[in-house]
Design an enzyme around this catalytic site. Structure first.
Site, mmCIF file in Angstrom:
data_model
loop_
_atom_site.group_PDB
_atom_site.id
_atom_site.type_symbol
_atom_site.label_atom_id
_atom_site.label_comp_id
_atom_site.label_asym_id
_atom_site.label_seq_id
_atom_site.Cartn_x
_atom_site.Cartn_y
_atom_site.Cartn_z
ATOM 1 N N HIS A 82 0.395 4.340 -2.609
ATOM 2 C CA HIS A 82 0.146 5.720 -2.197
ATOM 3 C C HIS A 82 1.278 6.649 -2.622
ATOM 4 O O HIS A 82 1.058 7.846 -2.799
ATOM 5 C CB HIS A 82 -0.074 5.786 -0.686
ATOM 6 C CG HIS A 82 -1.475 5.432 -0.282
ATOM 7 N ND1 HIS A 82 -2.271 6.249 0.475
ATOM 8 C CD2 HIS A 82 -2.231 4.347 -0.572
ATOM 9 C CE1 HIS A 82 -3.464 5.688 0.646
ATOM 10 N NE2 HIS A 82 -3.456 4.518 0.025
ATOM 11 N N ASN A 121 -3.694 9.366 4.466
ATOM 12 C CA ASN A 121 -2.528 8.650 4.974
ATOM 13 C C ASN A 121 -2.370 8.705 6.489
ATOM 14 O O ASN A 121 -1.778 7.812 7.097
ATOM 15 C CB ASN A 121 -1.247 9.215 4.341
ATOM 16 C CG ASN A 121 -1.222 9.055 2.836
ATOM 17 O OD1 ASN A 121 -1.884 8.175 2.290
ATOM 18 N ND2 ASN A 121 -0.471 9.898 2.157
ATOM 19 N N HIS A 163 -5.911 -6.365 -2.050
ATOM 20 C CA HIS A 163 -6.649 -6.529 -0.791
ATOM 21 C C HIS A 163 -6.861 -7.997 -0.432
ATOM 22 O O HIS A 163 -7.628 -8.303 0.477
ATOM 23 C CB HIS A 163 -7.985 -5.787 -0.869
ATOM 24 C CG HIS A 163 -7.838 -4.311 -0.734
ATOM 25 N ND1 HIS A 163 -8.905 -3.439 -0.747
ATOM 26 C CD2 HIS A 163 -6.733 -3.532 -0.573
ATOM 27 C CE1 HIS A 163 -8.467 -2.192 -0.612
ATOM 28 N NE2 HIS A 163 -7.154 -2.226 -0.513
ATOM 29 N N ARG A 203 0.829 -1.212 0.000
ATOM 30 C CA ARG A 203 0.000 0.000 0.000
ATOM 31 C C ARG A 203 0.866 1.266 0.000
ATOM 32 O O ARG A 203 0.507 2.273 -0.616
ATOM 33 C CB ARG A 203 -0.919 -0.022 1.227
ATOM 34 C CG ARG A 203 -1.923 1.119 1.283
ATOM 35 C CD ARG A 203 -3.007 0.830 2.309
ATOM 36 N NE ARG A 203 -3.969 1.927 2.365
ATOM 37 C CZ ARG A 203 -4.077 2.758 3.399
ATOM 38 N NH1 ARG A 203 -3.281 2.621 4.453
ATOM 39 N NH2 ARG A 203 -4.972 3.725 3.384
#
Length: 325
Positions: free
Chosen positions: A71, A96, A196, A67
């Protein structure tokens, strides 16, 4: 109607198309799978050893490192900007803050890599390699990461706060749009959402879904409610976590898509992928064919890793990932 109206116009069209392809590919073309082969041949084994140790200690960290890369790339490209502390830090941006994890693992990798190759390997590349290793260590595919990114000298708090990062309550149209803005297709988006299959989410991100939404399996919702009370908003229980893939939470596979078909997606932004919309067929395909999912996931990860990298003399190679030189 003729495909081209004249030979001269077709030549012009071809030239423009060629130039456009050059512009799109020019930065990513400077990335190479063998970028450190001579300059730092042990970098890959150094990164993997730290990631292996971190994931063995806490399997959730694999999802966190994956992740972190996502990001980073979605905010002004894959430039390590998400790692910076300071006033313009992306860490404190709403998507975040109290959410991204794994910074200390990146620090440990950087320290190990600096010991063997000082000033050579960027934090942006370390983040990209760590994401790949996380997937592979947890049973997912292996691919060769293109390397050669350099690090930004500043963070982009405003951009990170502007909606470029998809959130847990995003609609399908928002997800498609967010990914399209990064040069990623709807297929890329659905494949990357399969990340996920590992990792966990906080009650604050899925509480609304398990209490108010209709397209959710009732037994699944009740099971999640035990650890995420309806009155948790703003309390420490907001930080209670649940696996994004309840079936195989520590194994990278296609169970995530099978869960969606059974209305057992944890986040709203998960379940919208299978809710009578344009992506239902992709979810079905991936649920039936893990190899197809893994292949498309790898393709999409490589594409995402090519978003606006700093190369050549742009940016810098940070000595520490948390601060510019």
């Amino acid at each position: 109607m003729a495909l081209f109206s004249s030979s001269s116009s077709s030549t012009t069209t071809f030239a423009i198309a060629l130039f456009t392809l050059f512009l799109i590919g020019s930065s990513s073309a400077q990335l190479s799978e063998n970028f450190y082969a001579k300059k730092c041949p042990k970098v890959l084994s150094a990164v993997k050893s730290v990631v292996q140790s971190a994931v063995a200690k806490e399997p959730r960290m694999g999802g966190s490192l994956l992740r972190l890369f996502f990001h980073d790339c979605f905010v002004n490209g894959c430039d390590g900007s998400v790692l910076l502390d300071g006033p313009s830090s992306e860490k404190t941006a709403p998507p975040n803050n109290n959410s991204l994890r794994g910074y200390e693992v990146i620090d440990a990798i950087k320290s190990k890599v600096e010991a063997i190759c000082p000033g050579i390997v960027s934090c942006a590349d370390i983040t990209a390699i760590a994401a790949r290793d996380s997937v592979n260590i947890l049973g997912g595919p292996f691919w060769k990461v293109k390397l050669g990114r350099r690090d930004s000298k500043t963070g982009f708090f405003q951009l990170a706060s502007s909606g470029v990062l998809p959130g847990p309550s995003s609609s399908l149209s928002t997800l498609i749009s967010n990914f399209k803005d990064q040069g990623l297709s709807t297929k890329d988006m659905v494949a990357l959402s399969g990340a996920h299959t590992i990792g966990k989410a906080r009650c604050a991100t899925y509480g609304s879904r398990i209490y108010t939404e209709k397209n959710i399996d009732s037994l699944f919702a009740k099971a999640r409610q035990k650890n995420c009370p309806s009155n948790s908003n703003g309390t420490p229980k907001d930080n209670n976590v649940a696996p994004l893939d309840f079936k195989t939470p520590n194994h990278f596979d296609n169970s995530y898509y099978k869960n969606l078909i059974n209305k057992k997606g944890l986040l709203h932004s998960d379940q919208v992928l299978f809710d009578g919309g344009s992506t239902d067929s992709l979810v079905t395909a991936y649920s039936n064919n893990q190899k197809a999912f893994e292949s498309d996931f790898v393709t999409a990860m490589i594409k995402m890793g090519n978003i606006k990298p700093l190369t050549g003399s742009n940016g810098e190679i940070r000595r520490q990932c948390r601060s510019p030189n």
